[in-house]
Design a protein around this motif. Sequence first.
Motif, PDB file in Angstrom:
ATOM      1  N   ALA A  97      20.777  41.333   0.064  1.00 29.64           N
ATOM      2  CA  ALA A  97      22.052  40.903   1.126  1.00 29.64           C
ATOM      3  C   ALA A  97      23.532  40.676   0.011  1.00 29.64           C
ATOM      4  CB  ALA A  97      21.802  39.773   1.813  1.00 29.64           C
ATOM      5  N   GLY A  98      23.614  40.828  -1.199  1.00 26.36           N
ATOM      6  CA  GLY A  98      24.770  40.725  -1.914  1.00 26.36           C
ATOM      7  C   GLY A  98      25.211  41.955  -1.553  1.00 26.36           C
ATOM      8  N   ARG A  99      24.463  43.441  -1.929  1.00 24.55           N
ATOM      9  CA  ARG A  99      24.955  44.654  -2.043  1.00 24.55           C
ATOM     10  C   ARG A  99      25.244  45.315  -0.700  1.00 24.55           C
ATOM     11  NH1 ARG A  99      21.124  46.802  -6.274  1.00 24.55           N
ATOM     12  NH2 ARG A  99      22.618  46.053  -8.663  1.00 24.55           N
ATOM     13  N   SER A 100      24.599  44.967   0.240  1.00 26.16           N
ATOM     14  CA  SER A 100      24.831  45.441   1.453  1.00 26.16           C
ATOM     15  C   SER A 100      26.320  44.423   2.346  1.00 26.16           C
ATOM     16  CB  SER A 100      23.839  45.182   3.058  1.00 26.16           C
ATOM     17  OG  SER A 100      23.695  44.161   3.285  1.00 26.16           O
ATOM     18  N   LEU A 101      27.160  43.608   1.787  1.00 32.77           N
ATOM     19  CA  LEU A 101      27.328  42.634   2.066  1.00 32.77           C
ATOM     20  C   LEU A 101      29.205  43.554   1.655  1.00 32.77           C
ATOM     21  CD1 LEU A 101      29.031  40.702   3.803  1.00 32.77           C
ATOM     22  CD2 LEU A 101      28.756  39.363   1.583  1.00 32.77           C
ATOM     23  N   SER A 102      28.086  43.443   0.146  1.00 32.33           N
ATOM     24  CA  SER A 102      29.563  44.084  -0.915  1.00 32.33           C
ATOM     25  C   SER A 102      30.160  45.431  -0.177  1.00 32.33           C
ATOM     26  CB  SER A 102      29.486  44.751  -2.352  1.00 32.33           C
ATOM     27  OG  SER A 102      29.586  43.350  -2.767  1.00 32.33           O
ATOM     28  N   VAL A 103      29.240  46.715   0.351  1.00 31.10           N
ATOM     29  CA  VAL A 103      29.633  47.559   1.024  1.00 31.10           C
ATOM     30  C   VAL A 103      30.447  47.368   2.838  1.00 31.10           C
ATOM     31  CG1 VAL A 103      28.763  49.966   1.891  1.00 31.10           C
ATOM     32  CG2 VAL A 103      27.636  49.053  -0.178  1.00 31.10           C
ATOM     33  N   LEU A 104      30.093  46.855   3.058  1.00 26.68           N
ATOM     34  CA  LEU A 104      30.497  46.406   4.517  1.00 26.68           C
ATOM     35  C   LEU A 104      31.613  45.812   4.049  1.00 26.68           C
ATOM     36  CD1 LEU A 104      30.330  45.599   7.876  1.00 26.68           C
ATOM     37  CD2 LEU A 104      29.637  42.950   7.215  1.00 26.68           C
ATOM     38  N   ARG A 105      32.554  44.828   2.795  1.00 24.92           N
ATOM     39  CA  ARG A 105      33.582  44.731   2.347  1.00 24.92           C
ATOM     40  C   ARG A 105      34.679  45.493   2.642  1.00 24.92           C
ATOM     41  NH1 ARG A 105      31.663  38.855  -0.259  1.00 24.92           N
ATOM     42  NH2 ARG A 105      32.457  37.857   1.685  1.00 24.92           N
ATOM     43  N   TYR A 106      34.738  46.598   2.049  1.00 23.63           N
ATOM     44  CA  TYR A 106      34.676  47.994   1.547  1.00 23.63           C
ATOM     45  C   TYR A 106      35.302  49.033   3.066  1.00 23.63           C
ATOM     46  CZ  TYR A 106      36.154  52.342   0.381  1.00 23.63           C
ATOM     47  OH  TYR A 106      37.577  53.151   0.347  1.00 23.63           O
ATOM     48  N   PHE A 107      34.654  48.957   4.086  1.00 21.13           N
ATOM     49  CA  PHE A 107      34.498  49.630   5.632  1.00 21.13           C
ATOM     50  C   PHE A 107      35.681  47.988   6.002  1.00 21.13           C
ATOM     51  CE2 PHE A 107      30.451  51.665   4.773  1.00 21.13           C
ATOM     52  CZ  PHE A 107      31.062  52.808   4.384  1.00 21.13           C
ATOM     53  N   VAL A 108      35.312  47.380   5.987  1.00 20.05           N
ATOM     54  CA  VAL A 108      36.280  46.447   6.830  1.00 20.05           C
ATOM     55  C   VAL A 108      37.815  45.793   6.165  1.00 20.05           C
ATOM     56  CG1 VAL A 108      36.486  44.041   7.935  1.00 20.05           C
ATOM     57  CG2 VAL A 108      34.036  45.646   8.255  1.00 20.05           C
ATOM     58  N   ASP A 109      37.484  45.534   5.192  1.00 23.52           N
ATOM     59  CA  ASP A 109      38.990  44.912   4.587  1.00 23.52           C
ATOM     60  C   ASP A 109      39.462  46.093   3.561  1.00 23.52           C
ATOM     61  OD1 ASP A 109      37.605  42.291   4.915  1.00 23.52           O
ATOM     62  OD2 ASP A 109      37.089  42.006   2.596  1.00 23.52           O
ATOM     63  N   ILE A 110      38.987  47.220   3.237  1.00 14.17           N
ATOM     64  CA  ILE A 110      39.811  47.838   2.595  1.00 14.17           C
ATOM     65  C   ILE A 110      40.510  49.058   3.733  1.00 14.17           C
ATOM     66  CG2 ILE A 110      39.954  49.419   0.755  1.00 14.17           C
ATOM     67  CD1 ILE A 110      40.057  46.348  -0.138  1.00 14.17           C
ATOM     68  N   ALA A 111      39.386  49.633   3.936  1.00 17.55           N
ATOM     69  CA  ALA A 111      39.678  50.895   5.165  1.00 17.55           C
ATOM     70  C   ALA A 111      39.983  50.492   6.216  1.00 17.55           C
ATOM     71  CB  ALA A 111      38.282  52.156   5.291  1.00 17.55           C
ATOM     72  N   ASP A 112      40.179  49.388   6.860  1.00 19.28           N
ATOM     73  CA  ASP A 112      40.588  48.729   8.093  1.00 19.28           C
ATOM     74  C   ASP A 112      39.845  49.307   8.939  1.00 19.28           C
ATOM     75  OD1 ASP A 112      41.733  46.708   9.046  1.00 19.28           O
ATOM     76  OD2 ASP A 112      43.480  48.564   9.364  1.00 19.28           O
ATOM     77  N   ILE A 113      38.393  49.164   8.636  1.00 22.15           N
ATOM     78  CA  ILE A 113      36.904  49.320  10.484  1.00 22.15           C
ATOM     79  C   ILE A 113      36.729  48.361  10.728  1.00 22.15           C
ATOM     80  CG2 ILE A 113      35.744  50.887  11.333  1.00 22.15           C
ATOM     81  CD1 ILE A 113      35.518  52.671   8.376  1.00 22.15           C
ATOM     82  N   ASP A 114      36.716  48.888  12.487  1.00 20.92           N
ATOM     83  CA  ASP A 114      36.940  47.930  13.546  1.00 20.92           C
ATOM     84  C   ASP A 114      35.389  46.546  12.828  1.00 20.92           C
ATOM     85  OD1 ASP A 114      35.927  46.317  15.631  1.00 20.92           O
ATOM     86  OD2 ASP A 114      36.429  47.138  16.718  1.00 20.92           O
ATOM     87  N   PRO A 115      35.188  45.167  12.762  1.00 24.79           N
ATOM     88  CA  PRO A 115      34.366  45.322  12.227  1.00 24.79           C
ATOM     89  C   PRO A 115      32.986  44.962  13.254  1.00 24.79           C
ATOM     90  CG  PRO A 115      34.742  43.402  12.129  1.00 24.79           C
ATOM     91  CD  PRO A 115      36.522  44.810  12.450  1.00 24.79           C
ATOM     92  N   LYS A 116      33.179  45.378  14.212  1.00 19.48           N
ATOM     93  CA  LYS A 116      31.972  45.562  15.493  1.00 19.48           C
ATOM     94  C   LYS A 116      31.122  46.331  15.276  1.00 19.48           C
ATOM     95  CE  LYS A 116      35.464  42.505  18.622  1.00 19.48           C
ATOM     96  NZ  LYS A 116      35.739  43.019  19.778  1.00 19.48           N
ATOM     97  N   LYS A 117      31.405  47.472  14.765  1.00 17.68           N
ATOM     98  CA  LYS A 117      30.414  48.710  14.505  1.00 17.68           C
ATOM     99  C   LYS A 117      30.012  48.466  13.411  1.00 17.68           C
ATOM    100  CE  LYS A 117      34.348  52.364  15.285  1.00 17.68           C
ATOM    101  NZ  LYS A 117      34.965  53.378  15.275  1.00 17.68           N
ATOM    102  N   PHE A 118      29.669  47.550  12.761  1.00 13.15           N
ATOM    103  CA  PHE A 118      28.355  47.326  12.005  1.00 13.15           C
ATOM    104  C   PHE A 118      27.883  46.422  11.762  1.00 13.15           C
ATOM    105  CE2 PHE A 118      32.703  48.929   9.802  1.00 13.15           C
ATOM    106  CZ  PHE A 118      31.981  49.938   9.525  1.00 13.15           C
ATOM    107  N   LYS A 119      27.105  46.273  11.134  1.00  6.88           N
ATOM    108  CA  LYS A 119      25.611  45.199  11.763  1.00  6.88           C
ATOM    109  C   LYS A 119      24.910  45.578   9.334  1.00  6.88           C
ATOM    110  CE  LYS A 119      21.275  47.794  12.830  1.00  6.88           C
ATOM    111  NZ  LYS A 119      20.539  47.229  14.548  1.00  6.88           N
ATOM    112  N   ILE A 120      24.721  43.903   9.370  1.00  5.77           N
ATOM    113  CA  ILE A 120      24.435  44.692   8.185  1.00  5.77           C
ATOM    114  C   ILE A 120      22.992  44.011   7.660  1.00  5.77           C
ATOM    115  CG2 ILE A 120      26.018  44.554   6.993  1.00  5.77           C
ATOM    116  CD1 ILE A 120      26.294  41.962   5.706  1.00  5.77           C
ATOM    117  N   ALA A 121      22.184  44.005   6.574  1.00  5.94           N
ATOM    118  CA  ALA A 121      20.654  43.065   6.280  1.00  5.94           C
ATOM    119  C   ALA A 121      20.151  43.488   4.794  1.00  5.94           C
ATOM    120  CB  ALA A 121      19.589  43.802   7.048  1.00  5.94           C
TER     121      ALA A 121
END
Length: 261
Positions: free
Chosen positions: A205-229
């Motif tokens: 879960a932590g690894r998928s969250l780290s990838v998500l945070r890159y896309f959302v926080d660094i790349a500034d992509i809309d978080p509504k596009k993502f889901k993680i598990a």
Amino acid sequence: MRRRSRNRKKSQAPENHERWLITYADLITLLMIFFVILYSMSRIDVQKYEILSQSLQLEFLKSDTVLEMGSGITGGLQTAQQPKPAATPQKVKEPDEGKLKEQQKQMMEQELQELLKIVQTYITQNHLETKVYVADTPEGINIRLSDQFLFDLGKADLKQNAIPVLGKLASLFEKLDNIISIEGHTDNLQIQTGGAFQDNWGLSAGRSLSVLRYFVDIADIDPKKFKIAGYADTRPIVPNTSNENRQKNRRVEITVLRNLG
């Protein structure tokens, strides 16, 4: 004495019984004058009458009246001057909902196939065949990233070597409307004590969250596009019977979903 009285009666002027004629004559004269005045007043000015007649006719034939169709008070407008009734608007055909969905699905599929080709070309050009794998699956375009490429053993912090690849993917994802799934997976080995995570569930879960945070926080992509598990070791792609196989099972999968409805 009698003789004198008789003489007096004879000397008096005879009584005039036709005096009423004077009064009658005066009355007739006055009546004649009265009728002459009436006659003079009753004479019609033809020119003024024509002007008045034309003015009234124009007013009565105007189309700006409260009556429908603007035909004037007398209804005497010519047919050519009467406004034409408004044409009945034709009912606009609504696009077939089934065809519209089919067109949208085709456009989405074209975008996914273009994404697949771009990622394949990027992997080849950067010699990432052993670290990044891409495939067209029923769910969507699946991009599998090796944990050795992304993280240190037992950790969920992104390596600097992974940033260019994630940046390339981010530039492609921001143009899509599809939902993007990020899933973390591990092998079946137990986590060593004293680390940041108690078990493989927390690590995945932590690894998928780290990838998500890159896309959302660094790349500034809309978080509504993502889901993680995080699935730990419950979904291996090969049996955990060797170090090589366990290495293949430790991964993060990013899937651009087809959003089939």
